[in-house]
Motif scaffolding. Structure first.
Motif, PDB file in Angstrom:
ATOM      1  N   GLN A 170      18.951  29.655  44.973  1.00 37.26           N
ATOM      2  CA  GLN A 170      20.399  29.497  45.158  1.00 37.26           C
ATOM      3  C   GLN A 170      20.852  30.839  45.731  1.00 37.26           C
ATOM      4  N   MET A 172      23.481  32.848  47.028  1.00 42.29           N
ATOM      5  CA  MET A 172      24.930  33.006  47.206  1.00 42.29           C
ATOM      6  C   MET A 172      25.314  34.478  47.343  1.00 42.29           C
ATOM      7  N   THR A 173      24.844  35.287  46.386  1.00 41.63           N
ATOM      8  CA  THR A 173      25.351  36.655  46.293  1.00 41.63           C
ATOM      9  C   THR A 173      24.955  37.500  47.501  1.00 41.63           C
ATOM     10  N   GLY A 177      29.813  40.700  47.698  1.00 41.76           N
ATOM     11  CA  GLY A 177      30.343  40.138  46.466  1.00 41.76           C
ATOM     12  C   GLY A 177      29.568  38.936  45.972  1.00 41.76           C
ATOM     13  N   GLY A 178      29.316  38.936  44.649  1.00 38.78           N
ATOM     14  CA  GLY A 178      28.689  37.782  44.023  1.00 38.78           C
ATOM     15  C   GLY A 178      29.756  36.878  43.433  1.00 38.78           C
ATOM     16  N   SER A 179      30.849  37.500  42.954  1.00 36.21           N
ATOM     17  CA  SER A 179      31.941  36.691  42.421  1.00 36.21           C
ATOM     18  C   SER A 179      32.806  36.198  43.573  1.00 36.21           C
ATOM     19  N   PHE A 203      20.846  39.134  46.094  1.00 34.10           N
ATOM     20  CA  PHE A 203      20.145  38.772  44.847  1.00 34.10           C
ATOM     21  C   PHE A 203      19.583  37.364  45.042  1.00 34.10           C
ATOM     22  N   THR A 204      18.283  37.233  45.251  1.00 31.32           N
ATOM     23  CA  THR A 204      17.712  35.891  45.364  1.00 31.32           C
ATOM     24  C   THR A 204      16.547  35.807  44.388  1.00 31.32           C
ATOM     25  N   SER A 205      16.833  35.138  43.255  1.00 27.49           N
ATOM     26  CA  SER A 205      15.864  35.202  42.161  1.00 27.49           C
ATOM     27  C   SER A 205      14.646  34.333  42.373  1.00 27.49           C
ATOM     28  N   LYS A 253      14.940  45.818  37.719  1.00 28.05           N
ATOM     29  CA  LYS A 253      16.046  45.378  36.849  1.00 28.05           C
ATOM     30  C   LYS A 253      15.877  45.828  35.399  1.00 28.05           C
ATOM     31  N   THR A 256      14.905  40.592  32.554  1.00 28.91           N
ATOM     32  CA  THR A 256      14.360  39.507  33.391  1.00 28.91           C
ATOM     33  C   THR A 256      13.287  40.073  34.327  1.00 28.91           C
ATOM     34  N   TRP A 421      24.886  36.800  35.374  1.00 25.60           N
ATOM     35  CA  TRP A 421      24.659  35.913  36.525  1.00 25.60           C
ATOM     36  C   TRP A 421      25.337  34.556  36.296  1.00 25.60           C
ATOM     37  N   THR A 424      30.332  36.073  35.871  1.00 31.99           N
ATOM     38  CA  THR A 424      30.523  36.987  34.738  1.00 31.99           C
ATOM     39  C   THR A 424      31.594  36.410  33.795  1.00 31.99           C
ATOM     40  N   ASN A 426      34.476  37.578  32.891  1.00 31.37           N
ATOM     41  CA  ASN A 426      35.842  37.612  33.439  1.00 31.37           C
ATOM     42  C   ASN A 426      36.046  36.562  34.521  1.00 31.37           C
ATOM     43  N   LEU A 430      38.715  33.329  34.441  1.00 34.31           N
ATOM     44  CA  LEU A 430      39.732  32.971  35.441  1.00 34.31           C
ATOM     45  C   LEU A 430      39.512  31.536  35.945  1.00 34.31           C
TER      46      LEU A 430
HETATM   47  C1  LIG Z   1      18.882  39.378  37.384  1.00 33.28           C
HETATM   48  C2  LIG Z   1      19.843  38.804  38.350  1.00 33.28           C
HETATM   49  C3  LIG Z   1      19.441  37.762  39.167  1.00 33.28           C
HETATM   50  C4  LIG Z   1      20.337  37.193  40.070  1.00 33.28           C
HETATM   51  N1  LIG Z   1      19.911  36.147  40.852  1.00 33.28           N
HETATM   52  C5  LIG Z   1      20.768  35.602  41.754  1.00 33.28           C
HETATM   53  C6  LIG Z   1      20.361  34.534  42.621  1.00 33.28           C
HETATM   54  O1  LIG Z   1      19.245  34.047  42.542  1.00 33.28           O
HETATM   55  N2  LIG Z   1      21.247  34.060  43.522  1.00 33.28           N
HETATM   56  C7  LIG Z   1      22.502  34.549  43.622  1.00 33.28           C
HETATM   57  O2  LIG Z   1      23.257  34.062  44.450  1.00 33.28           O
HETATM   58  N3  LIG Z   1      22.925  35.557  42.822  1.00 33.28           N
HETATM   59  C8  LIG Z   1      22.094  36.091  41.900  1.00 33.28           C
HETATM   60  N4  LIG Z   1      22.509  37.124  41.083  1.00 33.28           N
HETATM   61  C9  LIG Z   1      23.795  37.721  41.322  1.00 33.28           C
HETATM   62  C10 LIG Z   1      24.849  37.406  40.299  1.00 33.28           C
HETATM   63  O3  LIG Z   1      25.191  36.050  40.305  1.00 33.28           O
HETATM   64  C11 LIG Z   1      26.029  38.337  40.569  1.00 33.28           C
HETATM   65  O4  LIG Z   1      25.586  39.662  40.330  1.00 33.28           O
HETATM   66  C12 LIG Z   1      27.227  38.015  39.723  1.00 33.28           C
HETATM   67  O5  LIG Z   1      27.760  36.777  40.085  1.00 33.28           O
HETATM   68  C13 LIG Z   1      28.325  39.100  39.839  1.00 33.28           C
HETATM   69  O6  LIG Z   1      28.593  39.414  41.161  1.00 33.28           O
HETATM   70  P1  LIG Z   1      28.587  40.920  41.659  1.00 33.28           P
HETATM   71  O7  LIG Z   1      27.274  41.515  41.292  1.00 33.28           O
HETATM   72  O8  LIG Z   1      28.970  40.968  43.092  1.00 33.28           O
HETATM   73  O9  LIG Z   1      29.670  41.636  40.783  1.00 33.28           O
HETATM   74  P2  LIG Z   1      31.296  41.787  41.085  1.00 33.28           P
HETATM   75  O10 LIG Z   1      31.742  40.485  41.582  1.00 33.28           O
HETATM   76  O11 LIG Z   1      31.404  42.979  41.949  1.00 33.28           O
HETATM   77  O12 LIG Z   1      31.815  42.083  39.667  1.00 33.28           O
HETATM   78  C14 LIG Z   1      31.881  43.389  39.080  1.00 33.28           C
HETATM   79  C15 LIG Z   1      32.743  43.313  37.819  1.00 33.28           C
HETATM   80  O13 LIG Z   1      34.050  42.950  38.178  1.00 33.28           O
HETATM   81  C16 LIG Z   1      34.492  41.868  37.400  1.00 33.28           C
HETATM   82  N5  LIG Z   1      35.397  41.065  38.216  1.00 33.28           N
HETATM   83  C17 LIG Z   1      35.165  40.557  39.442  1.00 33.28           C
HETATM   84  N6  LIG Z   1      36.249  39.895  39.889  1.00 33.28           N
HETATM   85  C18 LIG Z   1      37.198  39.993  38.925  1.00 33.28           C
HETATM   86  C19 LIG Z   1      38.541  39.542  38.789  1.00 33.28           C
HETATM   87  N7  LIG Z   1      39.133  38.814  39.745  1.00 33.28           N
HETATM   88  N8  LIG Z   1      39.220  39.844  37.656  1.00 33.28           N
HETATM   89  C20 LIG Z   1      38.636  40.542  36.669  1.00 33.28           C
HETATM   90  N9  LIG Z   1      37.371  41.006  36.734  1.00 33.28           N
HETATM   91  C21 LIG Z   1      36.653  40.730  37.850  1.00 33.28           C
HETATM   92  C22 LIG Z   1      33.253  41.126  36.991  1.00 33.28           C
HETATM   93  O14 LIG Z   1      33.454  40.422  35.790  1.00 33.28           O
HETATM   94  C23 LIG Z   1      32.268  42.270  36.814  1.00 33.28           C
HETATM   95  O15 LIG Z   1      32.393  42.785  35.523  1.00 33.28           O
HETATM   96  C24 LIG Z   1      21.638  37.691  40.165  1.00 33.28           C
HETATM   97  C25 LIG Z   1      22.046  38.747  39.331  1.00 33.28           C
HETATM   98  C26 LIG Z   1      21.164  39.291  38.433  1.00 33.28           C
HETATM   99  C27 LIG Z   1      21.613  40.426  37.555  1.00 33.28           C
END
Ligand SMILES: Cc1cc2nc3c(=O)[nH]c(=O)nc-3n(C[C@H](O)[C@H](O)[C@H](O)COP(=O)(O)OP(=O)(O)OC[C@H]3O[C@@H](n4cnc5c(N)ncnc54)[C@H](O)[C@@H]3O)c2cc1C
Length: 555
Positions: A170, A172-173, A177-179, A203-205, A253, A256, A421, A424, A426, A430
């Motif tokens: 999957q 996406m990230t 930005g992952g969120s 991030f592609t697990s 990491k 995991t 993952w 998050t 937060n 939302l």
């Molecule tokens: C071990 C691991 C494996 C992963 N594997 C995959 C994968 O296979 N495929 C994939 O697509 N992704 C993968 N991810 C990525 C993961 O889904 C993202 O890291 C996660 O969704 C958060 O996105 P970000 O890292 O960009 O953090 P950000 O989006 O930058 O978030 C940083 C902080 O800000 C907070 N935040 C963000 N927006 C808001 C808001 N509007 N209001 C308040 N707080 C907010 C968040 O809660 C977080 O605490 C993996 C991550 C990890 C750690």
């Protein structure tokens, strides 16, 4: 002879898990449970026996990325650990995905499947990660109605034959930005009837998967989430080479560690649009519902594993003249953790039941809104519980809990990911607010709340049910009055209250059933204790003060 403490042991992880067995006895028709119990017993035996021994032996093995072969060819080979190879075979043979799609247990197929997941996950060092995405991809493809892709991929994703079985990524990230996936930079360019993708996935697990579902922006589409489309990618070409995909490195990491999470560049990788040329975020939603449900059950299963080990240790470890299991304060500590596990379990499996009902078309529009509400709520509550519980579990072993070759630190490190993952805490809080916008989800929840509360008769359980209802009422009153920044700032407290109070009601129902049918008061004890642990997080925080604190000065 110096004294040596015996290591904690695991028994059959199905037989020993009273919570799982009692839940299945209530949720499934007796004949059905009888028909599937052999599978559960066998997997429970493997989880507590062969796989547990393999986990300990495999502790230092991690995936290895080899970018080049000896002759200078780019190969990007990823070798996973022996435990993971065993897990892949087992996952296919034991039908960890297939069970949900064969539907031998009809509308109970998801309960059946996730009972297996609950036993499998803590025994295979997060092999649940590729499986969750595989299941999610199967579901998203099935929901897309794309006949060609369904015929091509589903037989592999749902196969019980290890030689035919595929896993899916999957993607996406991205580093933007992952969120906030609306910032996705990957571009899709037309190439005749298909597409080619160009971008970097951060991030592609499931880096070893045969396929992936991913988001990309067709050239010329507007920015933001709406302009993204959902694409299907097969990672290897007919010659078995990665198809215009470069693996830069595997992430180093915190936990995991068995999961090969890679940074990739896709440089013209062939792809097919799954469902049109836009609305990718909406089209990937069925995948996320599934992966988040896996996350909830996995988080809960990790709590169960930690407790099984801690309980066994407490019977053996003698301090101040008696085993820890007889020390009132140690007992009190473990009881609080067990209560968290039991409440989390029932919340996670309620999400499982909703997923099953959604797939078998027995949900009306309000029910579908309830899925949108409960799935993130269950994920965020259990994700938080798991890291907290596993931290206490580590402490319950004293110094041994902190020592790597006991295998215990890995439990805490792995559990920490469940709140990060798949959204998050937060970000999911939302999402919970958005799920409430129509009003139908809260009404549907209210019906469930009343149904659960009306089934409780035991006097002390009635107290627990009342405190859950009071917390839910306070949450509903809060959301009816909050707006703007205050609403956003309180979203996490609101979502946690909703989740924990609803979990308490689910636990009350199970406890009442268990008293009536099993003459067993352990679930009752869990409900009483979980109510004391606290379910109401609503608080009127002052945002101006929070800004002073969080930013160390006004912003
Ligand atoms: C071990 C691991 C494996 C992963 N594997 C995959 C994968 O296979 N495929 C994939 O697509 N992704 C993968 N991810 C990525 C993961 O889904 C993202 O890291 C996660 O969704 C958060 O996105 P970000 O890292 O960009 O953090 P950000 O989006 O930058 O978030 C940083 C902080 O800000 C907070 N935040 C963000 N927006 C808001 C808001 N509007 N209001 C308040 N707080 C907010 C968040 O809660 C977080 O605490 C993996 C991550 C990890 C750690």
């Amino acid at each position: 002879m110096p004294f040596n403490q015996p290591a904690p042991q695991l028994g059959n992880q199905y037989t020993d898990d009273r919570v799982l067995r009692s839940y299945l006895a209530r949720a499934l028709p007796a004949e059905m449970l009888k028909a599937i119990e052999r599978e559960l017993l066998e997997l429970g035996e493997l989880a507590g026996g062969e796989l547990y021994r393999l986990q300990i032996a495999d502790r230092l093995n991690e995936p290895v990325h080899t970018p080049w072969d000896a002759w200078g060819n780019r190969v990007d080979h990823i070798e996973v650990s022996p435990l993971w190879k065993r897990a892949e075979r087992l996952a296919a043979e034991r039908g960890l995905i297939a069970t949900a799609y064969e539907r031998r247990t009809g509308r109970h197929a998801r309960i059946h499947q996730f009972a297996l997941v609950h036993l499998f996950t803590p025994a295979t060092d997060v092999y649940s990660c590729p499986l969750a995405m595989t299941d999610g991809a199967a579901r998203a493809l099935a929901a897309s109605g794309n006949k060609q892709l369904i015929e091509r991929a589903l037989p592999h994703l749902t196969s019980r034959d290890p030689a035919q079985f595929w896993t899916s990524g999957q993607w996406m990230t991205e580093s933007t930005g992952g969120s906030d996936v609306g910032l996705t930079q990957t571009i899709a360019k037309r190439d005749g009837a298909r597409w080619r993708l160009y971008g970097r996935k951060w991030f592609t697990s499931a880096a070893t998967s045969q396929m992936a579902l991913t988001l990309a922006r067709p050239e010329g589409n507007p920015g933001g989430g709406k302009g993204l489309a959902l694409f299907y990618v097969e990672t290897r070409n007919a010659a078995g080479q990665l198809d215009n995909i470069l693996v830069h490195r595997l992430k180093d990491k915190f936990g995991t560690r068995k999961v090969p999470t890679a940074e990739l560049t896709i440089e013209g990788t062939p792809a097919q649009a799954v469902a049109g040329e836009a609305d990718g975020v909406r089209n990937i939603a069925p995948m996320l519902n599934v992966t988040r449900t896996w996350n909830s059950v996995s988080a809960v299963s990790y709590m169960r594993r930690g407790l099984a080990l801690a309980r066994d240790y407490a019977k053996k470890r003698v301090a101040f003249g008696a085993p820890l299991a007889e020390k009132a304060l140690h007992v009190d500590t473990l009881a609080g953790l067990q209560a968290e596990y039991e409440a989390g379990f029932h919340l996670a499996f309620f999400a499982v039941e909703l997923l099953g009902r959604d797939e078998t078309d027995t949900l009306d529009a309000a029910g579908k809104d309830l899925v949108r509400l409960i799935t993130p709520v269950a994920k965020l509550v259990t994700g938080k519980q798991s890291a907290t519980v596993l931290s206490e579990i580590m402490e319950s072993f004293g110094g041994a809990g902190y020592v790597e070759d006991t295998g215990l630190p890995a439990l805490l490190r792995d559990a920490q990911v469940f709140s990060i993952w798949e959204g998050t805490t937060n970000v999911l809080s939302l999402e919970v607010l958005r799920a409430l916008q129509s009003g139908a989800a809260l009404s549907a929840l209210q019906i469930e709340i009343e149904m659960l509360a009306s089934g409780v008769r035991d006097v002390r359980l009635l107290d627990c049910a009342r405190s859950a209802q009071a917390a839910l009422l306070r949450a509903q009153q809060w959301i009816a009055n909050a707006s703007g920044d205050a609403l956003e700032a309180g979203a996490r407290r609101f979502a946690l209250t909703l989740g924990r109070a609803f979990a308490l009601l689910l636990l009350c129902r199970q406890a009442q059933w268990s008293i009536d049918h099993e003459k067993d008061r352990r679930a009752f004890a869990a409900a009483a204790r979980f109510a004391q642990n606290g379910v109401d997080m609503i608080a009127a925080e002052d945002l101006a003060l929070s800004r002073l604190l969080a930013n160390d000065g006004p912003v």
